[in-house]
Motif scaffolding. Structure first.
Motif, short mmCIF file in Angstrom:
data_model
loop_
_atom_site.label_atom_id
_atom_site.label_comp_id
_atom_site.label_asym_id
_atom_site.label_seq_id
_atom_site.Cartn_x
_atom_site.Cartn_y
_atom_site.Cartn_z
N ASP A 201 0.84 -1.20 0.00
CA ASP A 201 0.00 0.00 0.00
C ASP A 201 0.87 1.24 0.00
OD1 ASP A 201 -2.05 -1.73 0.46
OD2 ASP A 201 -3.03 -0.47 1.95
N PRO A 202 0.66 2.14 -0.95
CA PRO A 202 1.41 3.38 -0.84
C PRO A 202 0.90 4.15 0.38
CG PRO A 202 -0.15 3.51 -2.66
CD PRO A 202 -0.24 2.12 -2.11
N GLY A 203 1.80 4.68 1.18
CA GLY A 203 1.39 5.43 2.35
C GLY A 203 1.32 4.59 3.61
N ARG A 208 7.00 -2.68 7.88
CA ARG A 208 8.41 -2.41 7.75
C ARG A 208 9.01 -2.03 9.11
NH1 ARG A 208 11.35 1.55 3.63
NH2 ARG A 208 13.39 1.23 4.49
N ARG A 239 8.85 -7.75 0.88
CA ARG A 239 9.21 -6.90 -0.27
C ARG A 239 10.72 -6.73 -0.37
NH1 ARG A 239 6.71 -1.09 -0.31
NH2 ARG A 239 6.91 -1.26 -2.54
N GLU A 241 11.92 -4.32 -1.70
CA GLU A 241 12.11 -2.87 -1.58
C GLU A 241 12.46 -2.46 -0.15
OE1 GLU A 241 9.67 -4.27 -3.26
OE2 GLU A 241 8.94 -3.03 -4.90
N TYR A 242 12.41 -3.41 0.78
CA TYR A 242 12.72 -3.12 2.18
C TYR A 242 14.03 -3.77 2.58
CZ TYR A 242 7.89 -1.49 3.15
OH TYR A 242 6.70 -0.81 3.19
N PHE A 447 -5.03 9.48 -8.65
CA PHE A 447 -3.75 8.94 -8.18
C PHE A 447 -3.90 7.46 -7.82
CE2 PHE A 447 -1.34 7.69 -4.41
CZ PHE A 447 -0.05 7.82 -4.88
N PHE A 451 -2.57 3.87 -9.73
CA PHE A 451 -1.88 2.80 -9.03
C PHE A 451 -2.54 1.45 -9.28
CE2 PHE A 451 -1.19 0.13 -5.32
CZ PHE A 451 0.19 0.16 -5.21
N GLY B 77 4.52 7.66 -3.78
CA GLY B 77 3.47 7.02 -3.00
C GLY B 77 2.51 8.10 -2.53
N ARG B 116 6.55 3.53 -6.16
CA ARG B 116 5.29 3.73 -5.45
C ARG B 116 5.47 3.28 -4.02
NH1 ARG B 116 1.49 6.53 -8.55
NH2 ARG B 116 1.65 5.81 -10.68
N CYS B 117 5.93 4.15 -3.21
CA CYS B 117 6.07 3.94 -1.78
C CYS B 117 7.22 3.03 -1.39
CB CYS B 117 4.80 3.39 -1.14
SG CYS B 117 4.84 3.70 0.64
N ILE B 118 8.16 3.62 -0.69
CA ILE B 118 9.26 2.84 -0.13
C ILE B 118 9.12 2.74 1.39
CG2 ILE B 118 10.89 3.36 -1.97
CD1 ILE B 118 12.09 5.44 0.10
#
Lengths: 599, 159
Positions: A201-203, A208, A239, A241-242, A447, A451, B77, B116-118
C-alpha cells in the motif's frame, strides 16, 4: 585521587533511532559523532562514565528524527532533531558536566504525540536493539512460545487467540483464531504458516517498522501459529524494496537458530520449526493470499478464485495460514499476558490496538499505535497536532488504494472495522494520509486509480479493462474534458467492477472514487461543469498571470520559468505569456510577494 | 557470463529453486536479465522461455535492459504525492534528460525511476539515490545533488 576503575564508573546509554526515518535523518552519523566526541574528550579529561551505544528501531515520531535518549541510571533524557554536529555539545554539557542541553530537548508536542497512544507492539520497537536477540529475551521475548510448549495443547492456544478477539491486521479483519482453527482441522500431510510482509500500500510502513524494530516478535508469533496449526515450516514473504528489514530479519533468524530457538525440537519439546525468507519481486497484487502463494511457488503472482481457501488448499496445495506482520507480532504478547488482557483493550467487536502510519499534512507524522475505538479526530488533532500551517483539514485517507477518504464532519467516527466501513473507507493495513484544503479530491482518486490500474494483474476483465476506463474518465475530468453524464457513468462502472472482479484488488479499486464522490461531489462537478479545480491542483485547468501591482521585478520567476514565458526588466513589473506557459507552477512557488496569480 | 549462469543453475538444482529465484539471482549478479540468460536457462532446465518472460514482465523488480551506474528513484506514494513528489520527479526527468520512468541516460550513468512507496512516508517526499533515502526533499535540493553527482562522474572520467 585514585583513578576510577572501569567497573565503578557510571554506565550511560546513548540510544539512537535507526529506523527508516532515523537513518534518513542521519542516525548512523549521529552515533559516529557521539563516539568521536567522547574519544576526543577522553584525551584531556578522565571521564567518570562509560558509554554504551544502543541502536533501536522506529520510535514512531519520525518527524523529529534523529531522536536520541541519554540514559543515566534511572534517569532518561530524550533529545529531538539531533544532527551529528550537535553531538559534541551534548557530550560536553550533558554527559560530562551533567546539564542537559535544553535547546534540543523534546517539547510538548512529543508528549502530546504519545498521550493517546497505547503501545503494545511499538513499546519494544523503540527501546530494544533489533539486531540482538538477547535484547528481546530481556523484555520477556520467547516467553510466549516457552509457555505453550510447556503445557498448552494446540487447541488451547487457538481458543486463547479466539478469546482475545484479535482480527487480521492486513486489512480484511478476519478473526485470526478462526483462521487457525480451520487450518488445524483441514486434512493435509504438511501445513504452512506464511507471514505476509508484502506491504505494498502506498502510504503505509507499519510492517516495515515492526520488522526493522522488533523482528523477533514476528518470529515468535509465527512459531506460536505453527504450533497451533501443526506446521513445521514457515515462510516470510517480504518486499525486496525493504532491504534493511530483510537484513534484520535474516540476522534475527540466524540468531534464533544459533541458540536453538529455531530448528529441531525447540526447547526440548517435540515441536520443530524452521523459517525461510522469500523476497517479493514487486507486485502489489501479491498481497492477495492466493497471488502471494503463486509468487512463493515461483509463478506470476495472479490470484485465483476462492474457495478453496488457502486454509484448505494453499502453498503447494497444502493447508496454509497467511497472517500479516502486525497480526503475528501481536501473538506473543497475547500469549504472555493472556487473552483477557488483550480483549480489555478496544471495543467489543474490534479488540486490541492498531498501528497506523500517520502521514500527509499533519504536523506530527510518524508511526502510532492506538487502542481500537479511538476517534479519528483524536488521532489527527491530539496525536497528529493538527494540520501543517494551520490550514483547513479536508479529509483523511484510510486503507490506501482499497480505501476511501473520510471528510471533516465524520471525524467523530471511532476507529473500528465496522464504523470505518460505514463511512465507505476501510481500516486497511494502517495507512492514514491526511489531506488539506490544497488537495484536489479528483486528483487523489485519479492517483489511486493510476496505481491500481498499473498493478492490476490482468487476469479478470472487470479489473483489467474496468480500471483503465475509470482512469480515462478521471483523466478527462482533470483536463477539463468531462461531460454531462460522466459522473453517472463513473458510478455505474465502479459498482460493476466491485461486484464482478475476481479478487480484492479489483473489488476495492473503485473505493477511492466512490468515497470521494460521496463526500466531495461538488468538486467533481466543478471540474466538469465549470472546468475549474477548486483546490488549484489540476494543471490543465489553471492559468497563471503576474499581478503587476504586487510585482517588484525581482526576477525570481523569470529565472525559475523553464519555458521562458516570463519577460521583464529588473525592478519593473514582469509579464507572463500564457501562450508559452506550461503551467508548471515554478513562478508561483518562487514568488515572495504573492504577485503570481493562479486561477 | 556463462560461468555465472552455470553457478545459478547449480544453486537452483540444489535448493529446489524456482523461476523467480533464478531471475533474482541473475539480476543480482548481472544487474539485469539479458535475453541470452533466459534462453540459456530454458535449454538447461527444459522450461519454455515464455515462462521466464512472463515472470520477468509481471514483476516490477526485473529489468530486461542494463541499468545505469546510479539509480535515482523518486517516490510517488500517497504521502509523497500529496507533498509534491511528482514535482521532484518532473525535475529529475528534466535534469537527466530522460523521457520515461525507467529510462537510463545515454552515457549509462543514471537511471531514473518513479517508485510507489518505499515505506518512508513520515519523512515525505523522499528520493532514493543508490538506495540511500533523502528525507523531505524539494526539486531544487534534488537537482543540486544530481548536479554534484554528474560533476563527480565527469571528474572521475577525466582523471
Amino acid at each position: 585521587m585514585q583513578q576510577q576503575t572501569e567497573e565503578n564508573k557510571r554506565k550511560l546509554i546513548v540510544r539512537v533511532c535507526i529506523g527508516t526515518g532515523g537513518l534518513a535523518a542521519g542516525g548512523k552519523e549521529v552515533i559516529a559523532a557521539f563516539k568521536k566526541a567522547i574519544n576526543d574528550f577522553c584525551v584531556d579529561i578522565d571521564l567518570d562514565f562509560t558509554c554504551h551505544y544502543q541502536k533501536v528501531g522506529c520510535r514512531g515520531f519520525c518527524a523529529r528524527d534523529v531522536l536520541v535518549d541519554v540514559v543515566d541510571g534511572d534517569k532518561s533524557v530524550t533529545y529531538q532533531g539531533i544532527k551529528p554536529d550537535i553531538a559534541k555539545r551534548i557530550v560536553r554539557e550533558h554527559l560530562i558536566e551533567g546539564k542537559p542541553v535544553t535547546e534540543w530537548l523534546i517539547d510538548d508536542s512529543y508528549y502530546a504525540f504519545h498521550s493517546k497512544q497505547h503501545k503494545i507492539l511499538l513499546k519494544d520497537c523503540g527501546t530494544i536493539d533489533p539486531e540482538d536477540i538477547q535484547a528481546y529475551i530481556n523484555v520477556g521475548g520467547y516467553e510466549g512460545i516457552k509457555k505453550i510448549l510447556s503445557g498448552m495443547t494446540p487447541d488451547e492456544v487457538i481458543n486463547e487467540i479466539k478469546a482475545s478477539g484479535i482480527r487480521g491486521r492486513g486489512g480484511a479483519g478476519f478473526p485470526t483464531g478462526v483462521k487457525w482453527d480451520a487450518c488445524r482441522k483441514a486434512p493435509g500431510d504438511r501445513k504452512y504458516i506464511v507471514c505476509n510482509a508484502d506491504e505494498g500500500d502506498p502510504g503505509a510502513f507499519m510492517d516495515r517498522s515492526v520488522i526493522e524494530g522488533n523482528p523477533h516478535s514476528v518470529i515468535e508469533g509465527m512459531m506460536i501459529a505453527a504450533y497451533a496449526i501443526g506446521s513445521s515450516l514457515g515462510y516470510v514473504y517480504i518486499r525486496a524494496e525493504y532491504p534493511s528489514a530483510v537484513e534484520r530479519l535474516k540476522l534475527a533468524i540466524a540468531q534464533a537458530h544459533e541458540i536453538g530457538y529455531l530448528g529441531n525440537r525447540v526447547f526440548g519439546s517435540d515441536f520443530s520449526f524452521d523459517l525461510r525468507i522469500k523476497l517479493g519481486a514487486g507486485a502489489f497484487v501479491c498481497g492477495e493470499e492466493t497471488a502471494l502463494i503463486a509468487s512463493i511457488e515461483g509463478e506470476r503472482g495472479m490470484p485465483r478464485a476462492k474457495p478453496p481457501f488457502p486454509v484448505h488448499k494453499g502453498l503447494w496445495g497444502m493447508p496454509t495460514v497467511i497472517n500479516n506482520v502486525e497480526t503475528l507480532s501481536n501473538i506473543p504478547y497475547i500469549i504472555r499476558n493472556g487473552s483477557a488482557w488483550y480483549a480489555s483493550i478496544g471495543t467489543e467487536k474490534s479488540r486490541g490496538t492498531k498501528v497506523f502510519a500517520l502521514t500527509g499534512k499533519v504536523k506530527n507524522t510518524g508511526l502510532i499505535e492506538v487502542p481500537m475505538g479511538i476517534r479519528l479526530g483524536e488521532i489527527i488533532y491530539d496525536i497528529g497536532g493538527g494540520i501543517i500551517g494551520n490550514k483547513q483539514f479536508k479529509a483523511v485517507q484510510l486503507g490506501g488504494p482499497s480505501g476511501g477518504c473520510i471528510p471533516h464532519h465524520l471525524l467523530d467516527t471511532p476507529v473500528t472495522y465496522e464504523d470505518i466501513m460505514q463511512t465507505g473507507a476501510i481500516v486497511g493495513s494502517g495507512g492514514m494520509v491526511v489531506l488539506d484544503e490544497n488537495d484536489c479530491m479528483v486528483n487523489i482518486a485519479k492517483f489511486f486509480l493510476e496505481f491500481t490500474q498499473a498493478e492490476s494483474c490482468g487476469k479478470c476483465v472487470p479489473c483489467r479493462i474496468g480500471t483503465k476506463r475509470l482512469l480515462e474518465i478521471l483523466d478527462r475530468f482533470t483536463k477539463g474534458l468531462g461531460k454531462d453524464g460522466d459522473i453517472e457513468l463513473l458510478e455505474k462502472l465502479c459498482n460493476d467492477i466491485k461486484v464482478t472482479s475476481l479478487c480484492g484488488l479489483g473489488q476495492t479499486a473503485p473505493n477511492p472514487i466512490l468515497s470521494t464522490l460521496k463526500y466531495f461531489r461538488e468538486e467533481y462537478e466543478a471540474h466538469i461543469k465549470e472546468k475549474r479545480c477548486p483546490a488549484k491542483v489540476c494543471k490543465d485547468l489553471l492559468t497563471y498571470g503576474i499581478l503587476e501591482e504586487f510585482c517588484k521585478g525581482c526576477g525570481a520567476c523569470l529565472r525559475a520559468c523553464p519555458a521562458k514565458a516570463i519577460t521583464g526588466e529588473k525592478k519593473k513589473p514582469h509579464k507572463l505569456d500564457s501562450s508559452i506557459c506550461i503551467k508548471c507552477g515554478a513562478c508561483f512557488d518562487v514568488c515572495k510577494f504573492k504577485a503570481v496569480g493562479r486561477e | 557470463m556463462k560461468n555465472t549462469l552455470d553457478e545459478i543453475v547449480r544453486q537452483y538444482r540444489e535448493k529446489e529453486g524456482n523461476v523467480i529465484f533464478l531471475l533474482q539471482e541473475t539480476q543480482e549478479a548481472l544487474g539485469y536479465i539479458p535475453e541470452e540468460a533466459i534462453y540459456y536457462f530454458a535449454e538447461e532446465l527444459a522450461i519454455p522461455p515464455s515462462r521466464f518472460y512472463g515472470v520477468v514482465t509481471f514483476y516490477s523488480q526485473f529489468h530486461l535492459k542494463p541499468r545505469g551506474k546510479n539509480i535515482v528513484s523518486v517516490c510517488c506514494g500517497t504521502a509523497c504525492h500529496v507533498k509534491g513528489g511528482s514535482k521532484i520527479a518532473d525535475r529529475v526527468q528534466k535534469d537527466l534528460d530522460v523521457a520515461v520512468d525507467g529510462e537510463t541516460t545515454k552515457d549509462g550513468l543514471f537511471t531514473f525511476e518513479v517508485v510507489r512507496c518505499i515505506g518512508a512516508c513520515s519523512i515525505a517526499p523522499v528520493v532514493l539515490i543508490n538506495n540511500k533515502a533523502f528525507a523531505e526533499m524539494t526539486a531544487d535540493e534534488t537537482s543540486k545533488i544530481i548536479k554534484k553527482m554528474k560533476k563527480e562522474e565527469s571528474d572521475a572520467a577525466t582523471n
